[in-house]
Motif scaffolding. Structure first.
Motif, PDB file in Angstrom:
ATOM      1  N   ASP A 111       0.793  -1.229   0.057  1.00 22.47           N
ATOM      2  CA  ASP A 111      -0.062   0.340  -0.185  1.00 22.47           C
ATOM      3  C   ASP A 111       0.368   1.131  -0.039  1.00 22.47           C
ATOM      4  OD1 ASP A 111      -2.239  -0.865  -0.181  1.00 22.47           O
ATOM      5  OD2 ASP A 111      -2.599  -1.557   1.812  1.00 22.47           O
ATOM      6  N   ALA A 112       1.818   0.894  -0.059  1.00 22.53           N
ATOM      7  CA  ALA A 112       3.195   2.308   0.320  1.00 22.53           C
ATOM      8  C   ALA A 112       3.277   3.684  -0.857  1.00 22.53           C
ATOM      9  CB  ALA A 112       4.457   1.865   0.987  1.00 22.53           C
ATOM     10  N   VAL A 113       3.418   4.811  -0.708  1.00 21.31           N
ATOM     11  CA  VAL A 113       3.839   5.180  -1.842  1.00 21.31           C
ATOM     12  C   VAL A 113       5.046   4.702  -3.146  1.00 21.31           C
ATOM     13  CG1 VAL A 113       4.937   7.842  -3.085  1.00 21.31           C
ATOM     14  CG2 VAL A 113       2.798   7.173  -1.633  1.00 21.31           C
ATOM     15  N   ARG A 114       6.111   4.340  -1.987  1.00 20.64           N
ATOM     16  CA  ARG A 114       7.121   4.053  -2.867  1.00 20.64           C
ATOM     17  C   ARG A 114       7.214   2.245  -2.739  1.00 20.64           C
ATOM     18  NH1 ARG A 114      12.740   5.798  -2.016  1.00 20.64           N
ATOM     19  NH2 ARG A 114      12.012   6.820  -0.552  1.00 20.64           N
ATOM     20  N   PRO A 115       7.427   1.892  -3.875  1.00 18.91           N
ATOM     21  CA  PRO A 115       7.347   0.423  -4.068  1.00 18.91           C
ATOM     22  C   PRO A 115       8.974  -0.052  -3.825  1.00 18.91           C
ATOM     23  CG  PRO A 115       8.060   1.635  -5.762  1.00 18.91           C
ATOM     24  CD  PRO A 115       7.566   3.214  -4.910  1.00 18.91           C
ATOM     25  N   GLU A 116       8.291  -1.910  -3.513  1.00 21.30           N
ATOM     26  CA  GLU A 116       9.805  -2.075  -2.994  1.00 21.30           C
ATOM     27  C   GLU A 116      10.244  -3.081  -4.119  1.00 21.30           C
ATOM     28  OE1 GLU A 116       8.747  -6.364  -2.340  1.00 21.30           O
ATOM     29  OE2 GLU A 116      11.104  -7.077  -1.587  1.00 21.30           O
ATOM     30  N   ILE A 117      12.272  -1.853  -4.490  1.00 23.45           N
ATOM     31  CA  ILE A 117      12.592  -3.014  -6.695  1.00 23.45           C
ATOM     32  C   ILE A 117      13.669  -2.787  -5.054  1.00 23.45           C
ATOM     33  CG2 ILE A 117      14.000  -1.269  -7.797  1.00 23.45           C
ATOM     34  CD1 ILE A 117      11.470   0.850  -7.892  1.00 23.45           C
ATOM     35  N   PHE A 118      14.454  -3.948  -5.809  1.00 21.19           N
ATOM     36  CA  PHE A 118      16.107  -4.205  -5.486  1.00 21.19           C
ATOM     37  C   PHE A 118      16.795  -4.679  -6.605  1.00 21.19           C
ATOM     38  CE2 PHE A 118      12.228  -8.120  -5.563  1.00 21.19           C
ATOM     39  CZ  PHE A 118      12.752  -9.011  -5.996  1.00 21.19           C
TER      40      PHE A 118
END
Ligand code: DO4
Ligand code: MG
Length: 293
Positions: A111-118
């Protein structure tokens, strides 16, 4: 229009494949050279390819007869995570199986504005169509993650679409989210291919059908389907976070997350065959081998 790389008499060739599956050899050395040449001429990659096709005969071969290579030697492969509801639920399951109640990490990032990126892979760790993906020796719960891949230029614009397999260890990630790099990055833990579809030829990237099949001893063991319409985020939202304060190398691939998760009791084994199909791009086939092979 799709772009492939293949081996002919020991040398690497670039070719275009049209929607009738006719193959036309291209003069450029690789996908990025095609993009650069189009830019320099003030035209689009599709227009440049069509011009070549106009004055050339199609090859007298089918794509299946060619020895395909990874369509781009991406200097870096990054990946987004928990971009589909199905992935959030699967991550919650593996993290809370009697160990750590970490469900809020995954619920929050969904739900966060910042996505998970790895960071996922480098060219040396990435295999192409028909190649062998490898299992980790210290995991007993491993799965392929079929994902739409975005091929990016140095500004982060999407210049093509491909298929990616974000091989993952569910037990290592589930034990502790801080183990994510080990659950995701090892030798031959990523595959890309079989083709790059030129971005300008994709009408709607939010309506691509993804099908994943895993065969064991010649029998279908797992099947799953999804559609990119189920993505929680916009593709530009993901690329915007990837380029933010980052140096992006041309030809970087960003995987957009998985929506297909095998049943919880399933783990990959040596000899399995993984097929990932995305409509309009093709089918990426890889063979699974044990560690150390
Ligand atoms: O949170 C871990 C990674 C999830 C992922 O790779 C995916 O959703 O595809
Ligand atoms: Mg993934």
């Amino acid at each position: 229009m799709r772009i492939i790389r293949y081996v002919k008499e020991g040398s690497t060739q670039l070719a275009a494949v049209n929607d009738q599956n006719q193959i036309y050899q291209l003069p450029q050395s690789d996908f990025l050279a095609l993009i650069h040449e189009a830019d320099a001429l003030g035209t689009t990659p599709l227009a440049l390819v069509l011009k070549t096709i106009e004055s050339n005969e199609a090859l007298d071969q089918q794509v299946e007869q060619l020895e395909l290579l990874v369509p781009i030697e991406a200097p870096e492969v990054w990946a987004a995570g928990v971009t589909y509801e199905r992935s959030r639920d699967a991550r919650n399951y593996e993290a809370t199986e009697g160990r750590l109640d970490a469900s809020t990490f995954y619920d929050k990032v969904y739900d966060a504005v910042r996505p998970e990126i790895f960071f996922k892979s480098t060219a040396a760790r990435t295999v192409g169509p028909g190649g062998e993906v490898q299992l980790r020796s210290d995991s007993v719960w491993q799965v392929p993650e079929p994902e739409l891949g975005l091929v990016l230029n140095a500004k982060g614009n999407i210049v093509g679409y491909t298929i990616g397999n974000d091989m993952s260890c569910r037990d290592i990630e589930g034990e502790n989210p801080l183990y994510l790099p080990q659950a995701k990055v090892w030798k031959r833990s990523c595959s890309l291919g079989p083709a790059i579809r030129l971005a300008e030829t994709v009408e709607n990237p939010y309506n691509l059908q993804i099908t994943s099949l895993i065969y064991r001893d010649g029998e279908k063991a797992v099947e799953g389907t999804a559609n990119t319409g189920q993505l929680k985020r916009k593709l530009e939202e993901l690329t915007e976070y990837l380029i933010r304060d980052n140096e992006l190398f041309e030809g970087t691939v960003l995987l957009t997350g998985t929506c297909i998760v095998p049943p919880n009791e399933f783990t990959l084994a040596h000899g399995d065959r993984i097929e990932i199909e995305i409509s309009g791009i093709g089918t990426l086939v890889n063979h699974v081998v044990s560690a150390g092979r």
